[in-house]
Design a protein around this motif. Structure first.
Motif, PDB file in Angstrom:
ATOM      1  N   VAL A  37      -5.503  -3.290   3.440  1.00 45.95           N
ATOM      2  CA  VAL A  37      -4.456  -2.675   2.866  1.00 45.95           C
ATOM      3  C   VAL A  37      -3.397  -3.727   2.774  1.00 45.95           C
ATOM      4  CG1 VAL A  37      -2.480  -0.956   2.958  1.00 45.95           C
ATOM      5  CG2 VAL A  37      -5.030  -0.507   3.725  1.00 45.95           C
ATOM      6  N   LEU A  38      -2.615  -3.988   1.671  1.00 46.76           N
ATOM      7  CA  LEU A  38      -1.566  -4.907   1.469  1.00 46.76           C
ATOM      8  C   LEU A  38      -0.252  -4.553   1.914  1.00 46.76           C
ATOM      9  CD1 LEU A  38      -2.958  -6.395  -1.779  1.00 46.76           C
ATOM     10  CD2 LEU A  38      -3.616  -7.228   0.401  1.00 46.76           C
ATOM     11  N   PHE A  39       0.482  -5.193   2.708  1.00 45.93           N
ATOM     12  CA  PHE A  39       1.845  -5.013   3.138  1.00 45.93           C
ATOM     13  C   PHE A  39       2.711  -6.110   2.715  1.00 45.93           C
ATOM     14  CE2 PHE A  39      -0.636  -2.147   5.713  1.00 45.93           C
ATOM     15  CZ  PHE A  39       0.453  -0.823   5.791  1.00 45.93           C
ATOM     16  N   GLN A  40       3.976  -5.995   2.363  1.00 45.92           N
ATOM     17  CA  GLN A  40       4.748  -7.010   2.039  1.00 45.92           C
ATOM     18  C   GLN A  40       6.241  -7.035   2.786  1.00 45.92           C
ATOM     19  OE1 GLN A  40       7.718  -7.326  -0.205  1.00 45.92           O
ATOM     20  NE2 GLN A  40       7.548  -9.446  -0.216  1.00 45.92           N
ATOM     21  N   ALA A  41       6.887  -8.056   3.043  1.00 43.38           N
ATOM     22  CA  ALA A  41       8.234  -7.803   3.606  1.00 43.38           C
ATOM     23  C   ALA A  41       9.163  -8.872   2.839  1.00 43.38           C
ATOM     24  CB  ALA A  41       8.058  -8.226   5.113  1.00 43.38           C
ATOM     25  N   GLY A  42       9.859  -8.249   2.250  1.00 44.62           N
ATOM     26  CA  GLY A  42      10.917  -9.315   1.380  1.00 44.62           C
ATOM     27  C   GLY A  42      11.926  -8.557   0.623  1.00 44.62           C
ATOM     28  N   GLY A  43      13.252  -8.850   0.707  1.00 47.07           N
ATOM     29  CA  GLY A  43      14.098  -7.785   0.181  1.00 47.07           C
ATOM     30  C   GLY A  43      14.738  -8.713  -1.206  1.00 47.07           C
ATOM     31  N   ALA A  88       7.175   0.382 -13.155  1.00 50.25           N
ATOM     32  CA  ALA A  88       7.208  -0.353 -14.412  1.00 50.25           C
ATOM     33  C   ALA A  88       6.189  -1.676 -14.460  1.00 50.25           C
ATOM     34  CB  ALA A  88       8.449  -1.422 -14.533  1.00 50.25           C
ATOM     35  N   SER A  89       5.459  -1.808 -13.249  1.00 49.72           N
ATOM     36  CA  SER A  89       4.206  -2.869 -13.482  1.00 49.72           C
ATOM     37  C   SER A  89       3.228  -2.129 -13.635  1.00 49.72           C
ATOM     38  CB  SER A  89       4.356  -3.565 -11.879  1.00 49.72           C
ATOM     39  OG  SER A  89       3.824  -2.354 -10.996  1.00 49.72           O
ATOM     40  N   GLY A  90       3.199  -0.899 -14.055  1.00 46.61           N
ATOM     41  CA  GLY A  90       1.817  -0.270 -14.311  1.00 46.61           C
ATOM     42  C   GLY A  90       1.024   0.320 -13.328  1.00 46.61           C
ATOM     43  N   ARG A  91       1.586   0.506 -12.191  1.00 45.93           N
ATOM     44  CA  ARG A  91       1.004   1.153 -10.979  1.00 45.93           C
ATOM     45  C   ARG A  91       1.058   2.677 -11.268  1.00 45.93           C
ATOM     46  NH1 ARG A  91       2.251  -1.826  -5.285  1.00 45.93           N
ATOM     47  NH2 ARG A  91       1.140   0.132  -4.738  1.00 45.93           N
ATOM     48  N   ARG A  92       0.084   3.270 -11.020  1.00 50.18           N
ATOM     49  CA  ARG A  92      -0.101   4.818 -10.707  1.00 50.18           C
ATOM     50  C   ARG A  92       0.423   5.517  -9.435  1.00 50.18           C
ATOM     51  NH1 ARG A  92      -5.601   6.335 -12.723  1.00 50.18           N
ATOM     52  NH2 ARG A  92      -6.149   4.301 -11.401  1.00 50.18           N
ATOM     53  N   ASP A  93       0.216   4.448  -8.627  1.00 51.27           N
ATOM     54  CA  ASP A  93       0.622   4.768  -7.128  1.00 51.27           C
ATOM     55  C   ASP A  93       1.859   3.981  -6.790  1.00 51.27           C
ATOM     56  OD1 ASP A  93      -0.313   2.518  -7.067  1.00 51.27           O
ATOM     57  OD2 ASP A  93      -1.601   2.666  -5.103  1.00 51.27           O
ATOM     58  N   VAL A  94       2.435   4.257  -5.640  1.00 54.90           N
ATOM     59  CA  VAL A  94       3.610   3.448  -5.155  1.00 54.90           C
ATOM     60  C   VAL A  94       3.568   3.157  -3.786  1.00 54.90           C
ATOM     61  CG1 VAL A  94       5.282   4.540  -6.867  1.00 54.90           C
ATOM     62  CG2 VAL A  94       5.044   5.666  -4.575  1.00 54.90           C
ATOM     63  N   ARG A 107     -10.163   8.221   8.563  1.00 57.96           N
ATOM     64  CA  ARG A 107     -11.086   7.061   9.337  1.00 57.96           C
ATOM     65  C   ARG A 107     -10.486   5.619   9.075  1.00 57.96           C
ATOM     66  NH1 ARG A 107     -16.532   6.327   5.706  1.00 57.96           N
ATOM     67  NH2 ARG A 107     -15.345   6.278   3.718  1.00 57.96           N
ATOM     68  N   THR A 108      -9.745   5.514   8.104  1.00 60.53           N
ATOM     69  CA  THR A 108      -9.184   3.937   7.718  1.00 60.53           C
ATOM     70  C   THR A 108      -7.609   3.809   7.677  1.00 60.53           C
ATOM     71  OG1 THR A 108      -9.151   4.150   5.414  1.00 60.53           O
ATOM     72  CG2 THR A 108     -11.208   3.680   6.625  1.00 60.53           C
ATOM     73  N   LEU A 109      -7.289   2.846   7.754  1.00 55.91           N
ATOM     74  CA  LEU A 109      -5.743   2.626   7.696  1.00 55.91           C
ATOM     75  C   LEU A 109      -5.256   2.874   6.410  1.00 55.91           C
ATOM     76  CD1 LEU A 109      -2.912   1.471   8.600  1.00 55.91           C
ATOM     77  CD2 LEU A 109      -3.696  -0.801   7.931  1.00 55.91           C
ATOM     78  N   ARG A 110      -6.164   2.791   5.414  1.00 46.69           N
ATOM     79  CA  ARG A 110      -5.833   3.290   4.105  1.00 46.69           C
ATOM     80  C   ARG A 110      -5.427   4.792   3.976  1.00 46.69           C
ATOM     81  NH1 ARG A 110      -5.820   0.581  -0.674  1.00 46.69           N
ATOM     82  NH2 ARG A 110      -7.073  -0.922   0.463  1.00 46.69           N
ATOM     83  N   GLY A 111      -6.353   5.395   4.551  1.00 51.05           N
ATOM     84  CA  GLY A 111      -6.298   6.991   4.606  1.00 51.05           C
ATOM     85  C   GLY A 111      -5.083   7.341   5.525  1.00 51.05           C
ATOM     86  N   ALA A 112      -4.948   6.791   6.606  1.00 54.45           N
ATOM     87  CA  ALA A 112      -3.599   6.998   7.609  1.00 54.45           C
ATOM     88  C   ALA A 112      -2.539   7.067   6.882  1.00 54.45           C
ATOM     89  CB  ALA A 112      -3.802   6.134   8.651  1.00 54.45           C
ATOM     90  N   ILE A 113      -2.264   6.141   6.059  1.00 58.99           N
ATOM     91  CA  ILE A 113      -0.873   6.033   5.761  1.00 58.99           C
ATOM     92  C   ILE A 113      -0.876   6.839   4.184  1.00 58.99           C
ATOM     93  CG2 ILE A 113      -0.301   3.839   6.456  1.00 58.99           C
ATOM     94  CD1 ILE A 113      -0.759   2.424   3.991  1.00 58.99           C
ATOM     95  N   GLY A 114      -1.715   7.427   3.926  1.00 49.12           N
ATOM     96  CA  GLY A 114      -1.831   8.469   2.624  1.00 49.12           C
ATOM     97  C   GLY A 114      -2.089   7.963   1.429  1.00 49.12           C
ATOM     98  N   LEU A 115      -2.893   6.772   1.471  1.00 46.54           N
ATOM     99  CA  LEU A 115      -3.386   6.204   0.166  1.00 46.54           C
ATOM    100  C   LEU A 115      -4.703   6.765  -0.093  1.00 46.54           C
ATOM    101  CD1 LEU A 115      -2.188   2.441   0.716  1.00 46.54           C
ATOM    102  CD2 LEU A 115      -1.182   4.329  -0.689  1.00 46.54           C
ATOM    103  N   PRO A 116      -5.260   6.767  -1.388  1.00 48.97           N
ATOM    104  CA  PRO A 116      -6.558   7.217  -1.779  1.00 48.97           C
ATOM    105  C   PRO A 116      -7.675   6.368  -0.861  1.00 48.97           C
ATOM    106  CG  PRO A 116      -5.142   7.201  -3.734  1.00 48.97           C
ATOM    107  CD  PRO A 116      -4.486   6.516  -2.363  1.00 48.97           C
ATOM    108  N   GLU A 117      -8.537   6.960  -0.465  1.00 48.57           N
ATOM    109  CA  GLU A 117      -9.774   6.135   0.077  1.00 48.57           C
ATOM    110  C   GLU A 117     -10.545   5.522  -0.821  1.00 48.57           C
ATOM    111  OE1 GLU A 117     -10.558   5.529   3.326  1.00 48.57           O
ATOM    112  OE2 GLU A 117      -9.857   7.240   4.529  1.00 48.57           O
TER     113      GLU A 117
END
Length: 425
Positions: free
Chosen positions: A196-202, A240-246, A410-420
């Motif tokens: 899973v991809l995380f980013q920190a930058g304001g 605006a970047s064309g993503r269906r999820d956020v 079962r995965t980190l992706r699923g744990a944070i509510g993203l589609p498996e």
């Protein structure tokens, strides 16, 4: 407050002995505690006890003065492998730089760790503004802010190209501004596809990078109205970047917990009195881009310091971090520096010094107000403070219906509510 059907995303930043600079002075510690597997495993198991989604590790690829705050000497991906082998559910988010790594090597190292962990790894994408790191890699200086983020965007595209290749037969190719790669990986996808991809930058560049790539974003937010505004802005950029999820947005939140307010304040003061004089002022200096140790702490910050022009290219610290804190300080410009420093005690995040009930109510308010999807917790001292959070704050969040009662993914992706993702073999 508006109804939400999702649940909190809760991570904890495992900062050596704890978020308080003097945390190493509490509890049994030895010179080798921070390279002891048990230290990290015990804290990770406390996070799992509280049903947290992940533990998070920053990276510190440069030496620094360990007085008063010892840093973590172990590399984050190494810690990820250790922790996922010693726990059952909690994920690990490991920081790795786009400026001082090779994209193919890092892609394989991250994916390999994700595979053996059963899909519980996240990558925190950082560009590394600290100029002291450059010398460790044989460079006189690191790239400027604009170049760092341009390279980061291309670097992430190169990494994900390798991961896409792993899921579709092994071959990969990417040609971009900084990287032109082609090859074959022997790895297949992990249980969750890839980390899973995380980013920190304001900064504006950081927000654009997060909007395009991140599944989760670490932010610095100090006031509810500004947090709501920034939350909406990041979601707009993602759309605006064309993503269906956020991406999931998780501000940092420092905690000092007591059974009463007075007990929590005594605990906070006990930590702070052990910190050498000038530590907080030096931290404040980074925000002001001015040596705060030269100022009178019993007077307000002088207007010429607070309002002076700031050039982000000549000041290497995080632009988003500085601007958020400066906005917060502007609201307190009538206070003395001594008064500001007490509320500044999060050293990089909002701080609550209070009871479990106050903390749970605050978390619920921010969550339901559309200011955050959860938090990246900064606990005062490990493992004690994290155990208190798990035992005394988590049940209150569960009673409010905003925190899980069991691990159901079962995965980190699923744990944070993203589609498996379905692994392709």
């Amino acid at each position: 407050m508006p109804e939400r059907t999702d649940q909190l995303t809760l991570n904890v930043n495992l900062q050596s002995f704890g978020q308080r600079p003097a945390a190493w002075q509490f509890g049994p510690t030895t010179p080798d505690t921070l390279i002891s597997p048990q230290h990290w495993i015990e804290s990770a198991r406390a996070a799992e006890r509280g049903l947290l989604d992940a533990v998070f590790f920053a990276d510190q690829p440069a030496l620094h003065n360990p007085d008063p705050r010892p840093g973590n000497p172990l590399e984050p991906i190494t810690l990820a492998a250790l922790i996922t082998a010693a726990t059952e559910h909690v994920g690990v988010i490991a920081s790795a730089s786009t400026t001082y790594n090779d994209p193919v090597e890092l892609a394989e190292r991250l994916l390999g760790t994700d595979v053996v962990s059963g899909g519980r790894l996240g990558w925190n994408i950082v560009t590394t503004y600290n100029q002291a790191v450059a010398g460790n890699f044989g460079l006189d200086a690191g790239p400027d802010r604009v170049t760092r983020y341009r390279r980061a965007a291309d670097f992430v595209d190169a990494v994900t190209a390798v991961w896409d290749g792993a899921a579709s037969g092994g071959d990969y190719r990417h040609s971009g501004e900084f990287y032109d790669i082609a090859g074959t990986t022997a790895l297949g996808p992990s249980t969750q596809g890839h980390p899973v991809l995380f980013q920190a930058g304001g900064s504006s560049q950081g927000r654009d990078l997060a909007a395009q790539h991140a599944d989760g974003v670490f932010t610095v937010e100090l006031t509810l109205p500004r947090a709501i505004e920034n939350y909406a802005d990041l979601r707009r950029r993602a759309a605006a970047s064309g993503r269906r999820d956020v991406p999931k947005i998780t501000p940092g939140l420092s905690l000092v917990i007591g059974s009463t307010v007075s007990e929590a304040r005594r605990r906070f003061d006990d930590f702070e009195v052990r910190v050498p004089d000038g530590y907080a002022l030096r931290s404040l200096s980074n925000v002001l881009a001015h040596d705060a140790t030269t100022l009178d702490v019993d007077s307000p910050i002088p207007p010429e310091v607070l309002d002076k022009p700031w050039d982000p290219d000549s000041h290497p610290a995080s632009a988003g971090y500085r601007l958020t804190f400066l906005d917060w300080i502007q609201e307190r410009r009538h206070q003395t520096i001594r008064e500001i420093l007490r509320d500044f005690g999060g050293y990089g995040s909002r701080i609550i010094v209070g009871t479990p009930e106050q903390i749970a109510d605050d978390i619920e308010l921010w969550f339901r107000s559309g200011a955050a999807d959860g938090f990246n917790l900064m606990i005062d001292q490990f493992p004690h403070g994290l155990t208190v959070f798990a035992d005394e704050v988590v049940p209150l969040l569960q009673a409010k219906g905003i925190h899980k009662r069991e691990y159901d993914a079962r995965t980190l992706r699923g744990a944070i509510g993203l589609p498996e993702r379905i692994a392709v073999h």
